[in-house]
Design an enzyme around this catalytic site. Structure first.
Site, PDB file in Angstrom:
ATOM      1  N   ASN A 195     -13.233  -4.674   3.474  1.00 32.37           N
ATOM      2  CA  ASN A 195     -13.875  -4.779   2.153  1.00 32.37           C
ATOM      3  C   ASN A 195     -13.517  -6.031   1.369  1.00 32.37           C
ATOM      4  O   ASN A 195     -13.625  -6.043   0.141  1.00 32.37           O
ATOM      5  CB  ASN A 195     -13.601  -3.515   1.333  1.00 32.37           C
ATOM      6  CG  ASN A 195     -12.116  -3.278   1.132  1.00 32.37           C
ATOM      7  OD1 ASN A 195     -11.297  -4.052   1.594  1.00 32.37           O
ATOM      8  ND2 ASN A 195     -11.789  -2.218   0.424  1.00 32.37           N
ATOM      9  N   TYR A 248       0.819  -1.224   0.000  1.00 30.01           N
ATOM     10  CA  TYR A 248       0.000   0.000   0.000  1.00 30.01           C
ATOM     11  C   TYR A 248       0.847   1.267   0.000  1.00 30.01           C
ATOM     12  O   TYR A 248       0.369   2.336   0.396  1.00 30.01           O
ATOM     13  CB  TYR A 248      -0.961  -0.012   1.196  1.00 30.01           C
ATOM     14  CG  TYR A 248      -2.209  -0.851   0.962  1.00 30.01           C
ATOM     15  CD1 TYR A 248      -3.002  -0.647  -0.175  1.00 30.01           C
ATOM     16  CD2 TYR A 248      -2.607  -1.828   1.864  1.00 30.01           C
ATOM     17  CE1 TYR A 248      -4.147  -1.408  -0.405  1.00 30.01           C
ATOM     18  CE2 TYR A 248      -3.762  -2.588   1.644  1.00 30.01           C
ATOM     19  CZ  TYR A 248      -4.517  -2.373   0.506  1.00 30.01           C
ATOM     20  OH  TYR A 248      -5.651  -3.111   0.288  1.00 30.01           O
TER      21      TYR A 248
HETATM   22  N1  UDP Z   1      -9.121   2.239   2.646  1.00 28.69           N
HETATM   23  C1  UDP Z   1      -9.575   2.616   3.913  1.00 28.69           C
HETATM   24  N2  UDP Z   1     -10.180   3.838   4.048  1.00 28.69           N
HETATM   25  C2  UDP Z   1     -10.341   4.689   3.014  1.00 28.69           C
HETATM   26  C3  UDP Z   1      -9.876   4.304   1.746  1.00 28.69           C
HETATM   27  C4  UDP Z   1      -9.276   3.083   1.595  1.00 28.69           C
HETATM   28  O1  UDP Z   1      -9.439   1.862   4.885  1.00 28.69           O
HETATM   29  O2  UDP Z   1     -10.901   5.780   3.204  1.00 28.69           O
HETATM   30  C5  UDP Z   1      -8.463   0.923   2.489  1.00 28.69           C
HETATM   31  C6  UDP Z   1      -9.383  -0.129   1.873  1.00 28.69           C
HETATM   32  O3  UDP Z   1      -9.073  -1.393   2.445  1.00 28.69           O
HETATM   33  C7  UDP Z   1      -9.000  -0.100   0.413  1.00 28.69           C
HETATM   34  C8  UDP Z   1      -7.503   0.193   0.512  1.00 28.69           C
HETATM   35  O4  UDP Z   1      -7.363   1.076   1.619  1.00 28.69           O
HETATM   36  O5  UDP Z   1      -9.283  -1.331  -0.239  1.00 28.69           O
HETATM   37  C9  UDP Z   1      -6.904   0.840  -0.711  1.00 28.69           C
HETATM   38  O6  UDP Z   1      -7.655   1.991  -1.037  1.00 28.69           O
HETATM   39  P1  UDP Z   1      -8.083   2.280  -2.546  1.00 28.69           P
HETATM   40  O7  UDP Z   1      -8.617   3.677  -2.600  1.00 28.69           O
HETATM   41  O8  UDP Z   1      -6.936   1.946  -3.447  1.00 28.69           O
HETATM   42  O9  UDP Z   1      -9.313   1.293  -2.767  1.00 28.69           O
HETATM   43  P2  UDP Z   1      -9.496  -0.012  -3.694  1.00 28.69           P
HETATM   44  O10 UDP Z   1      -8.562   0.130  -4.863  1.00 28.69           O
HETATM   45  O11 UDP Z   1      -9.173  -1.207  -2.834  1.00 28.69           O
HETATM   46  O12 UDP Z   1     -10.944   0.004  -4.100  1.00 28.69           O
END
Ligand code: UDP
Ligand code: MG
Length: 160
Positions: free
Chosen positions: A120, A57
């Site tokens: 998620n 991440y």
């Molecule tokens: N996440 C979180 N809070 C937020 C945004 C993201 O805890 O406000 C976490 C969530 O597990 C997410 C991951 O960080 O899957 C990566 O964020 P991203 O915006 O890349 O979402 P994704 O690509 O997984 O939809």
């Protein structure tokens, strides 16, 4: 598989996160990918060390949720997979749905299996660049299995 077909094959990194394991949803989530016609190319059940979760991440470093998502991803075992298909990244993102279940569309994995604003169920790469980076974090090249699905001509068939 012809050389042309191989070029068209895109790979994406999918992780069934700790809540998918604890909530017994792995099989049903994997079925979505199989039903769609994607090909499994690699899989590893493991607990992600915190340092690796930070690298995974890294793009989110400094954001308010960074420490929380690192803790979540590394808290318990996960199933890390590579799925392959033409357009695999976008197809997978559509199967997953919006980031959190509370507003993800019904019919998507996140929309159907959860309503949390923090957990998620699933990670999927969001671009060819992040897919290459993420796959390299978890798999050696020789761990990615190259084979053809027996029914791929029917699943991917065209009329032209
Ligand atoms: N996440 C979180 N809070 C937020 C945004 C993201 O805890 O406000 C976490 C969530 O597990 C997410 C991951 O960080 O899957 C990566 O964020 P991203 O915006 O890349 O979402 P994704 O690509 O997984 O939809
Ligand atoms: Mg993302």
């Amino acid at each position: 598989m012809s050389a042309c077909e191989q070029i068209m094959q895109e790979q994406t990194l999918i992780i069934l996160k700790p809540d998918a394991v604890h909530r017994h949803k792995m099989g049903r989530i994997i079925s979505r990918f199989e039903d769609k016609g994607l090909k499994l190319a690699a899989a590893k059940f493991m607990q992600i060390p915190e340092a690796l979760a930070r690298r995974h991440y890294a793009v989110h470093e400094g954001k308010p949720f960074f420490e929380g998502v690192v803790k979540y991803l590394s808290s318990s075992p996960v199933l890390v997979m590579v799925w392959q298909a033409e357009g695999a990244i976008q197809i997978s993102r559509k199967l997953m749905g919006a980031t959190f279940g509370f507003d993800a569309e019904p019919g998507t994995i996140r929309g159907d299996f959860g309503c949390s604003r923090g957990y998620n169920l699933i990670h999927g790469s969001d671009s060819p660049q992040s897919a290459a980076y993420e796959i390299g974090l978890y798999f050696k090249p020789e761990e990615i299995v190259d084979y053809s699905l027996a029914d791929q001509n029917w699943i991917w068939g065209r009329n032209d």
